[in-house]
Design a protein around this motif. Structure first.
Motif, PDB file in Angstrom:
ATOM      1  N   ALA A 189      35.365  65.505  38.966  1.00  0.00           N
ATOM      2  CA  ALA A 189      36.530  66.293  39.388  1.00  0.00           C
ATOM      3  C   ALA A 189      36.670  66.367  40.896  1.00  0.00           C
ATOM      4  O   ALA A 189      37.597  67.018  41.395  1.00  0.00           O
ATOM      5  CB  ALA A 189      36.440  67.703  38.805  1.00  0.00           C
ATOM      6  N   GLY A 190      35.769  65.728  41.645  1.00  0.00           N
ATOM      7  CA  GLY A 190      35.869  65.761  43.101  1.00  0.00           C
ATOM      8  C   GLY A 190      34.510  65.815  43.754  1.00  0.00           C
ATOM      9  O   GLY A 190      33.482  66.030  43.104  1.00  0.00           O
ATOM     10  N   GLU A 191      34.497  65.617  45.068  1.00  0.00           N
ATOM     11  CA  GLU A 191      33.258  65.619  45.845  1.00  0.00           C
ATOM     12  C   GLU A 191      33.077  66.970  46.520  1.00  0.00           C
ATOM     13  O   GLU A 191      33.811  67.340  47.433  1.00  0.00           O
ATOM     14  CB  GLU A 191      33.299  64.514  46.906  1.00  0.00           C
ATOM     15  CG  GLU A 191      32.024  64.411  47.716  1.00  0.00           C
ATOM     16  CD  GLU A 191      32.095  63.341  48.791  1.00  0.00           C
ATOM     17  OE1 GLU A 191      31.597  62.222  48.546  1.00  0.00           O
ATOM     18  OE2 GLU A 191      32.671  63.615  49.868  1.00  0.00           O
ATOM     19  N   LEU A 192      32.095  67.729  46.046  1.00  0.00           N
ATOM     20  CA  LEU A 192      31.770  69.011  46.657  1.00  0.00           C
ATOM     21  C   LEU A 192      30.948  68.779  47.916  1.00  0.00           C
ATOM     22  O   LEU A 192      29.975  68.019  47.900  1.00  0.00           O
ATOM     23  CB  LEU A 192      30.969  69.879  45.676  1.00  0.00           C
ATOM     24  CG  LEU A 192      31.765  70.642  44.633  1.00  0.00           C
ATOM     25  CD1 LEU A 192      30.855  71.106  43.509  1.00  0.00           C
ATOM     26  CD2 LEU A 192      32.487  71.833  45.268  1.00  0.00           C
ATOM     27  N   ARG A 193      31.334  69.426  48.993  1.00  0.00           N
ATOM     28  CA  ARG A 193      30.616  69.256  50.255  1.00  0.00           C
ATOM     29  C   ARG A 193      29.882  70.529  50.625  1.00  0.00           C
ATOM     30  O   ARG A 193      30.285  71.634  50.262  1.00  0.00           O
ATOM     31  CB  ARG A 193      31.588  68.836  51.353  1.00  0.00           C
ATOM     32  CG  ARG A 193      32.166  67.440  51.090  1.00  0.00           C
ATOM     33  CD  ARG A 193      33.057  66.949  52.195  1.00  0.00           C
ATOM     34  NE  ARG A 193      33.414  65.544  51.976  1.00  0.00           N
ATOM     35  CZ  ARG A 193      34.091  64.799  52.830  1.00  0.00           C
ATOM     36  NH1 ARG A 193      34.504  65.330  53.978  1.00  0.00           N
ATOM     37  NH2 ARG A 193      34.361  63.538  52.554  1.00  0.00           N
ATOM     38  N   GLY A 194      28.785  70.368  51.336  1.00  0.00           N
ATOM     39  CA  GLY A 194      27.985  71.512  51.734  1.00  0.00           C
ATOM     40  C   GLY A 194      26.859  71.081  52.641  1.00  0.00           C
ATOM     41  O   GLY A 194      26.955  70.084  53.361  1.00  0.00           O
ATOM     42  N   HIS A 195      25.760  71.837  52.590  1.00  0.00           N
ATOM     43  CA  HIS A 195      24.654  71.521  53.483  1.00  0.00           C
ATOM     44  C   HIS A 195      23.331  71.963  52.883  1.00  0.00           C
ATOM     45  O   HIS A 195      23.270  72.740  51.925  1.00  0.00           O
ATOM     46  CB  HIS A 195      24.850  72.188  54.833  1.00  0.00           C
ATOM     47  CG  HIS A 195      24.536  73.662  54.854  1.00  0.00           C
ATOM     48  ND1 HIS A 195      25.350  74.616  54.279  1.00  0.00           N
ATOM     49  CD2 HIS A 195      23.482  74.347  55.378  1.00  0.00           C
ATOM     50  CE1 HIS A 195      24.826  75.813  54.451  1.00  0.00           C
ATOM     51  NE2 HIS A 195      23.683  75.683  55.105  1.00  0.00           N
ATOM     52  N   SER A 196      22.265  71.448  53.493  1.00  0.00           N
ATOM     53  CA  SER A 196      20.899  71.793  53.117  1.00  0.00           C
ATOM     54  C   SER A 196      20.199  72.346  54.354  1.00  0.00           C
ATOM     55  O   SER A 196      20.337  71.803  55.453  1.00  0.00           O
ATOM     56  CB  SER A 196      20.173  70.536  52.616  1.00  0.00           C
ATOM     57  OG  SER A 196      18.782  70.753  52.540  1.00  0.00           O
ATOM     58  N   PHE A 197      19.468  73.454  54.183  1.00  0.00           N
ATOM     59  CA  PHE A 197      18.716  74.046  55.296  1.00  0.00           C
ATOM     60  C   PHE A 197      17.642  74.941  54.696  1.00  0.00           C
ATOM     61  O   PHE A 197      17.935  76.037  54.232  1.00  0.00           O
ATOM     62  CB  PHE A 197      19.651  74.851  56.202  1.00  0.00           C
ATOM     63  CG  PHE A 197      18.973  75.420  57.423  1.00  0.00           C
ATOM     64  CD1 PHE A 197      18.511  74.584  58.421  1.00  0.00           C
ATOM     65  CD2 PHE A 197      18.803  76.777  57.564  1.00  0.00           C
ATOM     66  CE1 PHE A 197      17.881  75.105  59.554  1.00  0.00           C
ATOM     67  CE2 PHE A 197      18.176  77.317  58.685  1.00  0.00           C
ATOM     68  CZ  PHE A 197      17.721  76.473  59.680  1.00  0.00           C
ATOM     69  N   HIS A 198      16.399  74.473  54.673  1.00  0.00           N
ATOM     70  CA  HIS A 198      15.346  75.275  54.040  1.00  0.00           C
ATOM     71  C   HIS A 198      13.970  74.972  54.627  1.00  0.00           C
ATOM     72  O   HIS A 198      13.706  73.866  55.097  1.00  0.00           O
ATOM     73  CB  HIS A 198      15.330  75.058  52.524  1.00  0.00           C
ATOM     74  CG  HIS A 198      15.218  73.631  52.082  1.00  0.00           C
ATOM     75  ND1 HIS A 198      14.015  73.038  51.762  1.00  0.00           N
ATOM     76  CD2 HIS A 198      16.160  72.675  51.884  1.00  0.00           C
ATOM     77  CE1 HIS A 198      14.225  71.785  51.384  1.00  0.00           C
ATOM     78  NE2 HIS A 198      15.521  71.537  51.455  1.00  0.00           N
ATOM     79  N   HIS A 199      13.117  75.983  54.576  1.00  0.00           N
ATOM     80  CA  HIS A 199      11.740  75.883  55.064  1.00  0.00           C
ATOM     81  C   HIS A 199      10.746  75.810  53.913  1.00  0.00           C
ATOM     82  O   HIS A 199       9.555  75.982  54.132  1.00  0.00           O
ATOM     83  CB  HIS A 199      11.404  77.092  55.946  1.00  0.00           C
ATOM     84  CG  HIS A 199      11.826  76.948  57.374  1.00  0.00           C
ATOM     85  ND1 HIS A 199      10.942  76.719  58.395  1.00  0.00           N
ATOM     86  CD2 HIS A 199      13.056  76.980  57.936  1.00  0.00           C
ATOM     87  CE1 HIS A 199      11.594  76.637  59.547  1.00  0.00           C
ATOM     88  NE2 HIS A 199      12.879  76.792  59.289  1.00  0.00           N
ATOM     89  N   SER A 200      11.224  75.555  52.726  1.00  0.00           N
ATOM     90  CA  SER A 200      10.332  75.508  51.571  1.00  0.00           C
ATOM     91  C   SER A 200      10.378  74.126  50.929  1.00  0.00           C
ATOM     92  O   SER A 200      11.303  73.347  51.157  1.00  0.00           O
ATOM     93  CB  SER A 200      10.734  76.565  50.540  1.00  0.00           C
ATOM     94  OG  SER A 200      11.997  76.243  49.980  1.00  0.00           O
ATOM     95  N   THR A 201       9.364  73.864  50.115  1.00  0.00           N
ATOM     96  CA  THR A 201       9.373  72.700  49.233  1.00  0.00           C
ATOM     97  C   THR A 201       9.163  73.213  47.813  1.00  0.00           C
ATOM     98  O   THR A 201       8.678  74.331  47.605  1.00  0.00           O
ATOM     99  CB  THR A 201       8.264  71.703  49.588  1.00  0.00           C
ATOM    100  OG1 THR A 201       6.996  72.381  49.550  1.00  0.00           O
ATOM    101  CG2 THR A 201       8.479  71.116  50.980  1.00  0.00           C
TER     102      THR A 201
END
Length: 455
Positions: free
Chosen positions: A392-404
């Protein structure tokens, strides 16, 4: 100076509005952009002006501070040519120009950093730029940096250069004397340790956690008022043409535009889960959903809901309280066992795991709805803009985390990194659970966003 009057921002025609506006940027992160933007927002609010503040790029923490400074009661919203899109940014600025007496946009990182950069945003919309340089330990070299910023991208509209964290009046005089005549100087800000905004591993401390935030903002506004920065920037013309209304109502089209009609979505929102774009919530409501909110920290159950949304936040700072709230974990388990959708982002996904370990090595039992363990790391473990493909489309966003995290669950797919198209964050689907480290901006693909909350 008297407040602006409404005739200075009213619509001149159906597609143009004017409003004073300024993009505040710097040479890099850590130069004091948020402090400066918050100071200006509070200064102009105190002068009786209506201020709208935006943040370039994805961010949850700075906007909390900026919203408080502007006194709007809402967080500053993102402007990003990739994530929000040029049309979305244009609409947001046009709407703000019809409501406000001043628009402030805080940049991200350095002025020319990233693709797209803050400079790209300024060039696209004709925003004048005020660039901040941390002057600690610097004299005449300040002028060289200022001159480089001014000429690096010909045609960029510059309001001027400001010096931050200046040590003394003599230091300010040295900086001013070393500036080439062609560089417009907006003033020098002293070191204000008592007004510094505190931070932690993901950025600034959340606004509601700073007990004396109002006093800090007032102190900043007082100091900024003594500089040239306090002057109103020039007006900018913002253009946007609203689509013409449809001549006839299409019943099927109306149903398609509200795919979440009749569905209730329970959204976690408290000190542990607070990374929510206001635009995401507005879109879910526009798609027909009824939104209700709950606290995994303190509530003992869930209202009946068709779907649950666990956003990101700081679960690692509330391990004991989250672990102790067994009633909430049981309620979420019952929700999933009934086959109802649960969508989780970043910190929300960590809460679904069996265990989460903080930076001190302390581990606690989480909801146990997704097998595996999360562990905080001393350094950043994920950063960057990404997209999530959907029919239904390309959702855009981001990743930012200090965990695994480690889990035996195989990902359904991976995000797509914006800068090189390589596979990014895993996206998991187990039964009705959908989870990822990605923070998605729902208006980038409304139909795909709706699908996250449908069976």
């Amino acid at each position: 100076m008297l407040p602006l009057t409404r005739h200075q921002t009213e619509t001149r025609d159906s597609g143009e509005r004017q409003c004073p506006a300024l993009l505040l940027s710097a040479t890099s992160s850590g130069q004091g952009k948020t402090t400066l933007t918050a100071a200006l927002a509070r200064h102009h609010r105190n002068a009786g002006r209506r201020v709208r503040v935006f943040k370039t790029g994805p961010d949850f923490l700075d906007p909390m501070i900026l919203g408080r400074a502007a006194g709007s009661g809402t967080e500053a919203e993102p402007l990003d040519l990739w994530m929000v899109g040029e049309a979305g940014c244009r609409r947001a600025l046009y709407q703000a120009a019809g409501e406000a007496d001043l628009i402030l946009v805080e940049g991200a990182m350095g002025l020319f950093d990233g693709v797209p950069s803050g400079a790209d945003l300024a060039a696209t919309f004709g925003l004048p730029v005020a660039a901040l340089i941390d002057a600690r330990g610097m004299g005449q070299t300040f002028g060289a940096l200022a001159l480089g910023l001014l000429h690096y991208r010909p045609g960029l509209r510059f309001a001027g250069i400001a010096a931050n964290r200046v040590g003394s009046a003599r230091h300010a005089e040295m900086i001013r004397a070393g500036l080439p005549a062609e560089v417009p100087f907006l003033g020098a800000l002293p070191r204000l340790d008592e007004a510094t905004l505190p931070s932690r591993h993901l950025g600034l401390v959340q606004a509601h956690e700073i007990a004396d935030l109002e006093q800090r903002l007032e102190r900043l506004a007082e100091r900024i008022g003594a500089t040239e920065l306090a002057s109103l920037p020039p007006a900018v013309s913002f253009h946007f043409q609203e689509p013409a209304p449809a001549a006839e109502v299409n019943t099927q089209a109306d149903k398609d535009t509200q795919p979440l009609a009749g569905r209730r979505i329970a959204i976690a929102r408290d000190a542990a889960f607070s990374f929510l774009y206001a635009a995401n919530l507005r879109l879910l409501a526009q798609l027909g959903a009824e939104l209700v909110f709950f606290s995994p920290l303190s509530d003992k159950g869930l209202e009946p809901a068709d779907a649950v949304y666990l956003p990101g936040g700081y679960p690692e700072l509330h391990l004991a309280q989250l672990a102790a709230n067994s009633a909430m974990k049981q309620a979420l388990g019952a929700h999933v066992s009934a086959g109802r959708v649960l969508y989780a982002e970043c910190g929300g996904m960590l809460y679904l795991l069996e265990h989460l370990c903080d930076k001190h090595g302390q581990s606690a039992e989480m909801a146990g709805l997704l097998p595996g363990e999360g562990r905080l790391q001393p350094r950043l473990a994920g950063l960057g803009m990404q997209a999530l493909a959907h029919p239904a489309g390309e959702l855009r966003g981001h990743s930012f985390h200090h965990s695994t995290m480690s889990t035996p669950v195989a990902p359904l797919q991976h995000g797509i990194r914006q800068h090189d198209g390589a596979p990014g964050e895993p996206f998991y689907r187990q039964g009705p659970i959908r989870a990822s480290y990605l923070h998605l901006y729902f208006p980038s693909a409304p139909a795909a966003a709706a699908a996250l909350f449908l069976p």
